[in-house]
Design a protein around this motif. Structure first.
Motif, PDB file in Angstrom:
ATOM      1  N   SER A 175       0.815  -1.208   0.000  1.00 37.74           N
ATOM      2  CA  SER A 175       0.000   0.000   0.000  1.00 37.74           C
ATOM      3  C   SER A 175       0.852   1.263   0.000  1.00 37.74           C
ATOM      4  N   PHE A 176       2.026   1.208   0.639  1.00 38.60           N
ATOM      5  CA  PHE A 176       2.906   2.376   0.716  1.00 38.60           C
ATOM      6  C   PHE A 176       4.345   1.908   0.846  1.00 38.60           C
ATOM      7  N   VAL A 177       5.279   2.833   0.616  1.00 41.36           N
ATOM      8  CA  VAL A 177       6.705   2.502   0.651  1.00 41.36           C
ATOM      9  C   VAL A 177       7.488   3.760   0.984  1.00 41.36           C
ATOM     10  N   SER A 178       8.619   3.595   1.686  1.00 42.94           N
ATOM     11  CA  SER A 178       9.499   4.722   2.000  1.00 42.94           C
ATOM     12  C   SER A 178      10.933   4.229   2.074  1.00 42.94           C
ATOM     13  N   VAL A 179      11.875   5.177   2.028  1.00 40.93           N
ATOM     14  CA  VAL A 179      13.301   4.883   2.184  1.00 40.93           C
ATOM     15  C   VAL A 179      13.684   5.131   3.634  1.00 40.93           C
ATOM     16  N   SER A 180      14.466   4.233   4.204  1.00 36.23           N
ATOM     17  CA  SER A 180      14.948   4.408   5.575  1.00 36.23           C
ATOM     18  C   SER A 180      16.187   5.296   5.575  1.00 36.23           C
ATOM     19  N   PRO A 181      16.157   6.456   6.244  1.00 35.71           N
ATOM     20  CA  PRO A 181      17.321   7.349   6.213  1.00 35.71           C
ATOM     21  C   PRO A 181      18.519   6.798   6.974  1.00 35.71           C
ATOM     22  N   SER A 182      18.275   5.967   7.992  1.00 36.52           N
ATOM     23  CA  SER A 182      19.386   5.407   8.754  1.00 36.52           C
ATOM     24  C   SER A 182      20.071   4.267   8.016  1.00 36.52           C
ATOM     25  N   ASP A 183      19.397   3.734   7.004  1.00 36.06           N
ATOM     26  CA  ASP A 183      19.954   2.650   6.193  1.00 36.06           C
ATOM     27  C   ASP A 183      19.360   2.760   4.798  1.00 36.06           C
ATOM     28  N   PRO A 184      20.004   3.532   3.887  1.00 40.35           N
ATOM     29  CA  PRO A 184      19.438   3.751   2.555  1.00 40.35           C
ATOM     30  C   PRO A 184      19.245   2.467   1.755  1.00 40.35           C
ATOM     31  N   ALA A 185      19.893   1.378   2.185  1.00 41.52           N
ATOM     32  CA  ALA A 185      19.726   0.102   1.497  1.00 41.52           C
ATOM     33  C   ALA A 185      18.527  -0.666   2.045  1.00 41.52           C
ATOM     34  N   ARG A 186      17.562   0.058   2.644  1.00 44.73           N
ATOM     35  CA  ARG A 186      16.385  -0.589   3.204  1.00 44.73           C
ATOM     36  C   ARG A 186      15.148   0.221   2.842  1.00 44.73           C
ATOM     37  N   LEU A 187      14.141  -0.471   2.341  1.00 45.48           N
ATOM     38  CA  LEU A 187      12.847   0.131   2.090  1.00 45.48           C
ATOM     39  C   LEU A 187      11.870  -0.355   3.145  1.00 45.48           C
ATOM     40  N   VAL A 188      10.931   0.506   3.517  1.00 42.93           N
ATOM     41  CA  VAL A 188       9.859   0.137   4.438  1.00 42.93           C
ATOM     42  C   VAL A 188       8.565   0.118   3.640  1.00 42.93           C
ATOM     43  N   VAL A 189       7.854  -0.999   3.671  1.00 43.26           N
ATOM     44  CA  VAL A 189       6.572  -1.112   2.981  1.00 43.26           C
ATOM     45  C   VAL A 189       5.517  -1.539   3.994  1.00 43.26           C
ATOM     46  N   GLY A 190       4.266  -1.340   3.660  1.00 44.16           N
ATOM     47  CA  GLY A 190       3.219  -1.724   4.590  1.00 44.16           C
ATOM     48  C   GLY A 190       1.854  -1.755   3.934  1.00 44.16           C
ATOM     49  N   GLU A 191       0.884  -2.198   4.737  1.00 42.62           N
ATOM     50  CA  GLU A 191      -0.468  -2.422   4.258  1.00 42.62           C
ATOM     51  C   GLU A 191      -1.461  -1.429   4.870  1.00 42.62           C
ATOM     52  N   TYR A 192      -2.307  -0.872   4.031  1.00 47.64           N
ATOM     53  CA  TYR A 192      -3.503  -0.180   4.510  1.00 47.64           C
ATOM     54  C   TYR A 192      -4.529  -1.253   4.851  1.00 47.64           C
ATOM     55  N   GLY A 193      -5.193  -1.129   6.010  1.00 43.64           N
ATOM     56  CA  GLY A 193      -6.204  -2.108   6.362  1.00 43.64           C
ATOM     57  C   GLY A 193      -7.134  -1.612   7.449  1.00 43.64           C
ATOM     58  N   ASN A 194      -8.365  -2.129   7.447  1.00 41.88           N
ATOM     59  CA  ASN A 194      -9.286  -1.826   8.534  1.00 41.88           C
ATOM     60  C   ASN A 194      -9.030  -2.792   9.690  1.00 41.88           C
ATOM     61  N   ASP A 195      -9.910  -2.788  10.696  1.00 46.24           N
ATOM     62  CA  ASP A 195      -9.646  -3.611  11.881  1.00 46.24           C
ATOM     63  C   ASP A 195      -9.869  -5.099  11.643  1.00 46.24           C
ATOM     64  N   ARG A 196     -10.329  -5.460  10.441  1.00 52.77           N
ATOM     65  CA  ARG A 196     -10.507  -6.878  10.110  1.00 52.77           C
ATOM     66  C   ARG A 196      -9.476  -7.376   9.103  1.00 52.77           C
ATOM     67  N   GLN A 197      -8.580  -6.520   8.679  1.00 54.44           N
ATOM     68  CA  GLN A 197      -7.581  -6.887   7.688  1.00 54.44           C
ATOM     69  C   GLN A 197      -6.184  -6.903   8.295  1.00 54.44           C
ATOM     70  N   THR A 198      -5.265  -7.579   7.607  1.00 49.53           N
ATOM     71  CA  THR A 198      -3.870  -7.525   8.036  1.00 49.53           C
ATOM     72  C   THR A 198      -3.326  -6.118   7.823  1.00 49.53           C
ATOM     73  N   ARG A 199      -2.433  -5.703   8.704  1.00 46.88           N
ATOM     74  CA  ARG A 199      -1.843  -4.366   8.649  1.00 46.88           C
ATOM     75  C   ARG A 199      -0.339  -4.496   8.903  1.00 46.88           C
ATOM     76  N   ARG A 200       0.289  -5.313   8.089  1.00 41.49           N
ATOM     77  CA  ARG A 200       1.688  -5.646   8.301  1.00 41.49           C
ATOM     78  C   ARG A 200       2.631  -4.584   7.746  1.00 41.49           C
ATOM     79  N   LEU A 201       3.794  -4.494   8.376  1.00 45.09           N
ATOM     80  CA  LEU A 201       4.910  -3.711   7.876  1.00 45.09           C
ATOM     81  C   LEU A 201       6.016  -4.676   7.474  1.00 45.09           C
ATOM     82  N   ALA A 202       6.901  -4.218   6.605  1.00 44.88           N
ATOM     83  CA  ALA A 202       8.005  -5.070   6.184  1.00 44.88           C
ATOM     84  C   ALA A 202       9.189  -4.211   5.769  1.00 44.88           C
TER      85      ALA A 202
END
Length: 297
Positions: A175-202
């Motif tokens: 659902s979304f993605v960003s660059v980690s400033p403390s480690d540019p070789a890492r992206l943060v992604v995650g899920e948009y979700g309501n209270d019945r859906q998964t809302r994971r980060l990775a």
């Protein structure tokens, strides 16, 4: 969960560049900004700086701002939009001159190119690479050197896609993605979700060859960034109520109500980890907002 690089469009991209006389790159766009930003204030309780679009883009019901990311070049920002009729685009903003221009995101084909039909809910700008969140399709990857000037104006063809294979589990929604400033070789992604859906980060590597799931997302999260082991997430509450900023560590996030304007979307962080960026999506209530990165959760 495994990541795979798919839909390699290198040959189609090379043919497209030859058809239009070669690539012009990002420099051509920055030298040809045709729209004007305006400084303003946004309705939220955080200390902030805000800009808004020209009148056409503030009111346009066809195009909706979604992703945001600072560029490597100081003072430059990228914002993605999706079209209700299909398609997506990148706005390149120069905050110093308060000017910007739209660049259409396209998928090169044997015959030419077609619109990149994705929600573009998140954007990560790392070096020359652009990562565009495409929900269940993963991440589309482009290179700013590939910008072309065509009969439709400036276009940016994507090069390939990073897709997730969950095996027997629930595939991750990008659902979304960003660059980690403390480690540019890492992206943060995650899920948009309501209270019945998964809302994971990775977390994943820019090449998609390393992947780590992190539990603990929040309801209606629109964006997430990580600075060290601390996170910030944006969350929406509809088109009339200001949004929330959640901070802290997974499992112990703290909500800051009304910290963001109504309709906040993706979240990004500056290279020094000191400022957050978001954009809002609703017509007549569209802002580009920068605020200090909260500390202490």
């Amino acid at each position: 969960m495994q990541l795979t690089r798919v839909d390699d469009l290198t040959a189609e991209g090379e043919a497209l560049a030859s058809r239009y006389g070669g690539r012009v790159g990002l420099a051509a766009v920055l030298g040809d900004l045709d729209r004007r930003l305006r400084r303003t204030l946004a309705p939220c309780l955080s200390r902030h700086r805000a800009w808004t679009w020209d009148a056409d883009d503030r009111w346009d019901p066809r195009w909706w701002p979604q992703g945001v990311s600072p560029a490597p070049e100081p003072g430059v920002l990228g914002v993605t939009w999706y079209a209700t009729s299909g398609g997506s685009r990148l706005s390149v903003l120069d905050l110093r001159s308060r000017r910007y221009r739209h660049v259409t995101l396209v998928r090169p084909t044997r015959e030419g190119y077609e619109p990149l039909r994705v929600h573009a809910g998140g954007l990560a700008w790392s070096g020359r690479r652009l990562y565009v969140a495409a929900t269940r399709a993963g991440l589309w990857v482009g290179d700013t050197d590939d910008v072309l000037h065509t009969h439709d104006g400036y276009v940016l063809p994507v090069r390939h896609r990073i897709a997730a294979d969950a095996g027997d589990g629930e595939p991750l929604r990008f659902s979304f993605v960003s660059v980690s400033p403390s480690d540019p070789a890492r992206l943060v992604v995650g899920e948009y979700g309501n209270d019945r859906q998964t809302r994971r980060l990775a977390h994943l590597s820019p090449d998609g060859d390393a992947f780590e799931l992190v539990d603990g997302g929040v309801v209606r999260a629109q964006g997430a960034v990580a600075v060290g082991d601390s996170y910030a997430l944006s969350a929406s509450h509809g088109q009339w109520t200001p949004g929330s900023l959640w901070t802290g560590r997974p499992g112990a996030f703290r909500e800051r109500r009304w910290a963001l304007p109504m309709g906040p979307e993706d979240l990004a962080v500056s290279a020094d980890g000191r400022r957050l960026w978001t954009v809002t999506e609703h017509p007549r209530r569209r802002w580009i907002v920068s605020l200090p990165m909260p500390h202490g959760g």
